[in-house]
Each structure stands twice: as structure tokens, then as C-alpha cells.
Design a protein around this motif. Structure first.
Motif, PDB file in Angstrom:
ATOM      1  N   MET A 134       7.214   3.818 -66.413  1.00 51.74           N
ATOM      2  CA  MET A 134       7.756   5.091 -65.452  1.00 51.74           C
ATOM      3  C   MET A 134       7.858   4.014 -64.046  1.00 51.74           C
ATOM      4  SD  MET A 134       5.348   8.389 -66.171  1.00 51.74           S
ATOM      5  CE  MET A 134       6.154   9.188 -64.841  1.00 51.74           C
ATOM      6  N   PHE A 135       8.758   4.627 -63.247  1.00 51.18           N
ATOM      7  CA  PHE A 135       9.030   4.132 -62.068  1.00 51.18           C
ATOM      8  C   PHE A 135       7.974   4.556 -60.949  1.00 51.18           C
ATOM      9  CE2 PHE A 135      10.993   4.109 -58.009  1.00 51.18           C
ATOM     10  CZ  PHE A 135      11.504   2.984 -57.853  1.00 51.18           C
ATOM     11  N   ILE A 136       7.458   5.333 -61.026  1.00 52.00           N
ATOM     12  CA  ILE A 136       6.230   5.702 -60.085  1.00 52.00           C
ATOM     13  C   ILE A 136       5.162   4.942 -60.373  1.00 52.00           C
ATOM     14  CG2 ILE A 136       5.206   7.691 -61.602  1.00 52.00           C
ATOM     15  CD1 ILE A 136       5.593   7.662 -57.844  1.00 52.00           C
ATOM     16  N   VAL A 137       4.878   4.651 -61.739  1.00 46.32           N
ATOM     17  CA  VAL A 137       3.752   3.850 -61.871  1.00 46.32           C
ATOM     18  C   VAL A 137       4.087   2.361 -61.360  1.00 46.32           C
ATOM     19  CG1 VAL A 137       2.358   2.757 -63.740  1.00 46.32           C
ATOM     20  CG2 VAL A 137       3.006   5.152 -64.044  1.00 46.32           C
ATOM     21  N   TYR A 138       5.208   1.812 -61.517  1.00 50.46           N
ATOM     22  CA  TYR A 138       5.520   0.570 -60.991  1.00 50.46           C
ATOM     23  C   TYR A 138       5.430   0.456 -59.755  1.00 50.46           C
ATOM     24  CZ  TYR A 138       8.982  -2.735 -59.277  1.00 50.46           C
ATOM     25  OH  TYR A 138       9.713  -3.783 -58.550  1.00 50.46           O
ATOM     26  N   LEU A 139       6.076   1.592 -59.113  1.00 49.57           N
ATOM     27  CA  LEU A 139       6.116   1.782 -57.670  1.00 49.57           C
ATOM     28  C   LEU A 139       4.558   1.449 -56.760  1.00 49.57           C
ATOM     29  CD1 LEU A 139       7.863   1.541 -55.035  1.00 49.57           C
ATOM     30  CD2 LEU A 139       7.985   4.207 -55.287  1.00 49.57           C
ATOM     31  N   ILE A 140       3.763   2.429 -57.576  1.00 50.33           N
ATOM     32  CA  ILE A 140       2.559   2.442 -56.986  1.00 50.33           C
ATOM     33  C   ILE A 140       1.829   1.168 -57.289  1.00 50.33           C
ATOM     34  CG2 ILE A 140       0.196   3.564 -57.313  1.00 50.33           C
ATOM     35  CD1 ILE A 140       1.650   6.290 -57.967  1.00 50.33           C
ATOM     36  N   LEU A 141       1.893   0.669 -58.342  1.00 47.62           N
ATOM     37  CA  LEU A 141       1.297  -0.761 -58.657  1.00 47.62           C
ATOM     38  C   LEU A 141       1.772  -1.792 -57.592  1.00 47.62           C
ATOM     39  CD1 LEU A 141       1.179  -0.909 -62.586  1.00 47.62           C
ATOM     40  CD2 LEU A 141      -0.750  -0.714 -60.862  1.00 47.62           C
ATOM     41  N   SER A 142       3.168  -1.776 -57.379  1.00 47.37           N
ATOM     42  CA  SER A 142       3.630  -2.823 -56.402  1.00 47.37           C
ATOM     43  C   SER A 142       3.019  -2.526 -54.891  1.00 47.37           C
ATOM     44  CB  SER A 142       5.012  -2.699 -56.312  1.00 47.37           C
ATOM     45  OG  SER A 142       5.873  -2.914 -57.776  1.00 47.37           O
ATOM     46  N   ILE A 143       2.875  -1.252 -54.449  1.00 44.43           N
ATOM     47  CA  ILE A 143       2.307  -1.167 -53.281  1.00 44.43           C
ATOM     48  C   ILE A 143       0.835  -1.626 -53.237  1.00 44.43           C
ATOM     49  CG2 ILE A 143       1.799   0.584 -51.637  1.00 44.43           C
ATOM     50  CD1 ILE A 143       4.039   2.351 -52.718  1.00 44.43           C
ATOM     51  N   LEU A 144      -0.015  -1.211 -54.318  1.00 40.63           N
ATOM     52  CA  LEU A 144      -1.327  -1.444 -54.354  1.00 40.63           C
ATOM     53  C   LEU A 144      -1.615  -3.123 -54.223  1.00 40.63           C
ATOM     54  CD1 LEU A 144      -2.782   1.023 -57.040  1.00 40.63           C
ATOM     55  CD2 LEU A 144      -3.007   0.927 -54.442  1.00 40.63           C
ATOM     56  N   LEU A 145      -0.612  -3.753 -55.111  1.00 35.47           N
ATOM     57  CA  LEU A 145      -0.450  -5.276 -55.022  1.00 35.47           C
ATOM     58  C   LEU A 145      -0.341  -5.760 -53.795  1.00 35.47           C
ATOM     59  CD1 LEU A 145      -0.384  -8.016 -56.469  1.00 35.47           C
ATOM     60  CD2 LEU A 145       1.798  -7.645 -57.019  1.00 35.47           C
ATOM     61  N   LEU A 146       0.655  -5.365 -53.047  1.00 33.18           N
ATOM     62  CA  LEU A 146       1.194  -5.948 -51.872  1.00 33.18           C
ATOM     63  C   LEU A 146       0.094  -5.457 -50.612  1.00 33.18           C
ATOM     64  CD1 LEU A 146       4.821  -5.069 -51.436  1.00 33.18           C
ATOM     65  CD2 LEU A 146       3.651  -7.514 -51.852  1.00 33.18           C
ATOM     66  N   LEU A 147      -0.560  -4.211 -51.075  1.00 34.04           N
ATOM     67  CA  LEU A 147      -1.521  -3.968 -49.937  1.00 34.04           C
ATOM     68  C   LEU A 147      -2.933  -4.938 -50.084  1.00 34.04           C
ATOM     69  CD1 LEU A 147      -2.361  -1.818 -47.745  1.00 34.04           C
ATOM     70  CD2 LEU A 147      -2.850  -0.135 -49.375  1.00 34.04           C
TER      71      LEU A 147
END
Length: 463
Positions: free
Chosen positions: A1-14
Motif C-alpha cells: 500500500m502506498f500509505i504504508v510506503y509513505l509513512i515508512l519513508s517519513i519515519l526513516l528520514l525522520l
């Protein structure tokens, strides 16, 4: 799911951002190439999943030009050996601030996409309410809109004649006079009048079918076309690109929403042509029409140099905020209240607000550039105002708002002239909002809504 990918990307960068804040940003294990790949995958993924039927949207402009700003050094600065002022300014910043600005900018953009996608998910439950027919949800009927449009067009003409009489129009042709700055009330009033007139004019034809664009244009009020055409022509030949977009793009937005959706193929052709025109106008404004073609040098750096200043502004404002603390919301609140005509000047005088506290002024003064304005950037200004927390909040809410309005118009087909003003202006400002202060748009939108409300109320009461 795109939402999962997006949240994981944000968490990784954060997580990496927090780690580097304690040990130093030069220790980042993510290269700029990785950031570029991540940005492209995320942006293209969002547009494909949520906007592939309507690429003519706020998100397309916002993401495309965010990409040019954030990765200007990698894409353009590295391609030239003569970067001039941009190269000189760029060399003043350390690797620490460059990398930190990269993290803040990419995180802000991804959080904007998170807000957009959350609104898209919420909109799915309203699909059952979607209508094939456009619904005008406000109290203004067709006759009311005709009346309002004629009055606003007449006021626009009278105001334009007034500006011409006092010599203000001639100042447009003297680049560097700040005649078209965001703080100049005269240009704000003119573009607001054009925006309000356009929304009222086009809303009369909501849901009607026309055989072609030209058939639709024939139905538009000729007086309106003459006034808007004259204003646009003078803005373009004088080099005032952003103000010209504020006049032209709302017409395209209203046509796409109210009459016929602009196809992706049509949009891409118009986008490329418009981009090249804006670049050419920028060159002739800087070098002069007579030698602009000879001196401009068609290369990627020259085509995108304006976006380099936005990146420099971000670096400067983030660095200054880390050093001296956030500026706070006083100026922003005053500007929001100045959406009510004439109230802004009174409040600025009453509270003694200094012009130098604006980020657009702070960048030029702070870097010792007196002969030209460096402007500001949306990322830098939000960080300068309230730190990284406010940056994230603002970008999230911006994504929520623009996605909500997009779905309301294109899926549910429920139109309100007041919210149409918001969407029309914001899409028109999608490019330059990235190079402006966070509160700038509210002034234009507030003026426009007040005009439509007042003249609409007067018409309804006369019935």
C-alpha cells in the motif's frame, strides 16, 4: 500500500534526521542520489495512484518545482562553471547546513503528500455521492453571477485606469522597483479583482457543454475578455510572470472544473509551452529584450536559476533560525488579518511591526545583497517562523486542503464560488508559493472572497 510506503519513508528520514541532529549532518549515510530516487518514486507514485486522471492539479506543479528547488545543486549548479551570484552565495554554506536543508525539504514534501493522501482516502467514502452533473452549492444563481461579474469587471477596469493615470503601470517596466512584490498593495488589489471576476464569469457556465474551447470563449462577456486580456498582456511584456499567472491560470482552472476537464495530453503541452515562455520572459527581464536571446545561453542552469535562489534562501533561513531562534507568528497573524482591506496597514502601524522581520527581507539583508531581492522559500519561511514542527504542520495541512478541494470538484462535482477562489488561486500560485512566505496566499484569497460575498449579497438583497 502506498500509505504504508509513505509513512515508512517519513519515519526513516525522520529517524535519520533526529540522529544526525545529535552527531552531525555530515555523517548522513544517504547520498543525494538516494534522495532523488526516493523523491521521484514517491512523487510519481502518488500522482499515478491519485491523480493520473487529472494531472492538471496543484500537486503536479508543487511536486515538479519542489524537485527543481531541492535538488538544484545536483541537477543544475553542477552543470556550469560560471554560476555567478548563485555560485557565490552557495559557497557560503557549509555541508552541515546543506544536508540539513535537504532533509527538512524532503521531509516537508513527503508530509505534504501524506496530508494529500489522507484526504484522498477520506474522499473515497463520498464516491457514492458523486454526481455526473455539476452542482453550484452557494446561493448565487446564474443571474446573480452575471451581475457580480459585470460589476467586478467594471471595477477592475476603473482601478486599472487609475493605476495607469498615476504612473504605476509604467513602473512595471522598470525591473527592480519592487512594483510587483507581495507587499505591494496595488498589485494585490489588481490581481484580486481579476481573480474574482474570472470566478464569477466562468461559474455562469458550470456544467454547460460546448463543442470546443473557442465556442466557449465566444460565450464569455467581451468586456471581461478585453479587460483581462489587456492586463495579462501588459504583465507579460513587463516581465511580471507571477502576477500574469495569477490572471491566466485561474481561467484554466475554472474551465477545467466547470466546463471540460483538461486532458493530460493537453496539460503537458500547455505546461511545457508555459514553462518555456516564463523562462524566456525571465531572461529578457534580466538581460533586456534586445540581447536576451544572445546572452541567455540555453542550458539547464539558466533555465532553472530562479529555483536556485529558493534553495539558498532555505539554507540561510534554517541556519539563522538554528542560531538565533524562531521569529514567531506576529507578522504572519497581522498579514492574515490584513485579508480585510486596509486593516493590514493599520495593524502594522499599531503594533510597530518591522519590515526587516520578514524572511524575504532577512535573506537579502543577512547575505549583504542590496541591489536585488533574494526572496524567500516556503520551507525556509515556515522553519524561520516556527521551527521544524510548524514546517511539518503547515505542509500537512496544505496537502489536506488542496486534496480535499480537488476531490470535491472533480469527484463529487460540488462547486462553491468561495472555495473555488481558494483552489484557483492556490493552483495558480503553486509555483511561486514555494518561493514565498507561508501567509502570502491568505491576503489574495481573503480579498477575493470578500469582494464576491459583498457584491453577491448586494445583488441578492435587490431581488
Amino acid at each position: 500500500m502506498f500509505i504504508v510506503y509513505l509513512i515508512l519513508s517519513i519515519l526513516l528520514l525522520l529517524e535519520e534526521y533526529i540522529r544526525l541532529s545529535t552527531i552531525g549532518f555530515t555523517n548522513s549515510y544517504l547520498s543525494e542520489e538516494v534522495f532523488i530516487g526516493l523523491f521521484l518514486i514517491t512523487s510519481v507514485g502518488y500522482l499515478y495512484k491519485c491523480r493520473r486522471q487529472n494531472l492538471f492539479c496543484f500537486e503536479t506543479f508543487f511536486l515538479a518545482f519542489s524537485f527543481l528547488i531541492i535538488f538544484f545543486d545536483y541537477l543544475a549548479l553542477s552543470t556550469t562553471s560560471d554560476a555567478g551570484l548563485i555560485g557565490s552565495l552557495w559557497g557560503r554554506f557549509s555541508d552541515v547546513i546543506r544536508i540539513k536543508t535537504l532533509y527538512v525539504s524532503v521531509l516537508a514534501t513527503f508530509i505534504f503528500l501524506l496530508g494529500s493522501y489522507v484526504s484522498d482516502l477520506k474522499a473515497q467514502k463520498y464516491l457514492l455521492e458523486a454526481s455526473e452533473k455539476i452542482i453550484l452549492s452557494n446561493k448565487l444563481g446564474i443571474n446573480d453571477l452575471k451581475y457580480v461579474s459585470k460589476i467586478l469587471t467594471m471595477v477592475t477596469l476603473l482601478y486599472f485606469v487609475y493605476l495607469f493615470a498615476i504612473g504605476y503601470i509604467s513602473s512595471w517596466f522598470r525591473y527592480g522597483t519592487d512594483s510587483s512584490s507581495y507587499v505591494n498593495t496595488k498589485i494585490v488589489y489588481l490581481t484580486v479583482l481579476c481573480l474574482s471576476s474570472t470566478v464569477a464569469q466562468f461559474s455562469q457556465y458550470a456544467g454547460r457543454t460546448f463543442s470546443s474551447v473557442w465556442e466557449f470563449v465566444k460565450h464569455l462577456d467581451k468586456f471581461y475578455l478585453c479587460v483581462i486580456g489587456t492586463v495579462t498582456f501588459l504583465l507579460l511584456i513587463s516581465g511580471n510572470r507571477n502576477e500574469a499567472l495569477y490572471v491566466v491560470l485561474p481561467m484554466s482552472v475554472c474551465y477545467s472544473i466547470l466546463v471540460k476537464n483538461i486532458t493530460n495530453k493537453e496539460f503537458l503541452v500547455l505546461f511545457l509551452a508555459g514553462f518555456l515562455l516564463m523562462v524566456f520572459i525571465g531572461f529578457t527581464r534580466q538581460t533586456g529584450v534586445e540581447n536576451g536571446l544572445d546572452e541567455m545561453g540555453f542550458n539547464l542552469f539558466e533555465f532553472t536559476r530562479d529555483f536556485g535562489y529558493a534553495n539558498i534562501d532555505s539554507m540561510y533561513l534554517i541556519g539563522e533560525t538554528d542560531k538565533n531562534g524562531v521569529m514567531g507568528f506576529n507578522l504572519g497573524i497581522i498579514t492574515l488579518l490584513s485579508a480585510i482591506p486596509f486593516l493590514g496597514g493599520i495593524l502594522v502601524s499599531a503594533f510597530g511591526i518591522e519590515e526587516s522581520t520578514r524572511s524575504a527581507v532577512a535573506t537579502s539583508e543577512g547575505m549583504g545583497i542590496s541591489y536585488t531581492g533574494l526572496g524567500t522559500s516556503l520551507v525556509g519561511d515556515t522553519y524561520y517562523t516556527g521551527g521544524i514542527i510548524f514546517t511539518f504542520i503547515y505542509f500537512y495541512l496544505l496537502g489536506r486542503l488542496m486534496s480535499y478541494l480537488h476531490n470535491r470538484y472533480y469527484k463529487r462535482k460540488i462547486i462553491n464560488v468561495y472555495t473555488l477562489v481558494i483552489y484557483s488561486f492556490m493552483l495558480s500560485n503553486a509555483i511561486y508559493c514555494l518561493r514565498s512566505e507561508w501567509y502570502t496566499s491568505f491576503r489574495y484569497i481573503g480579498f477575493s472572497i470578500i469582494l464576491l460575498f459583498v457584491f453577491g449579497a448586494l445583488k441578492i438583497r435587490t431581488i
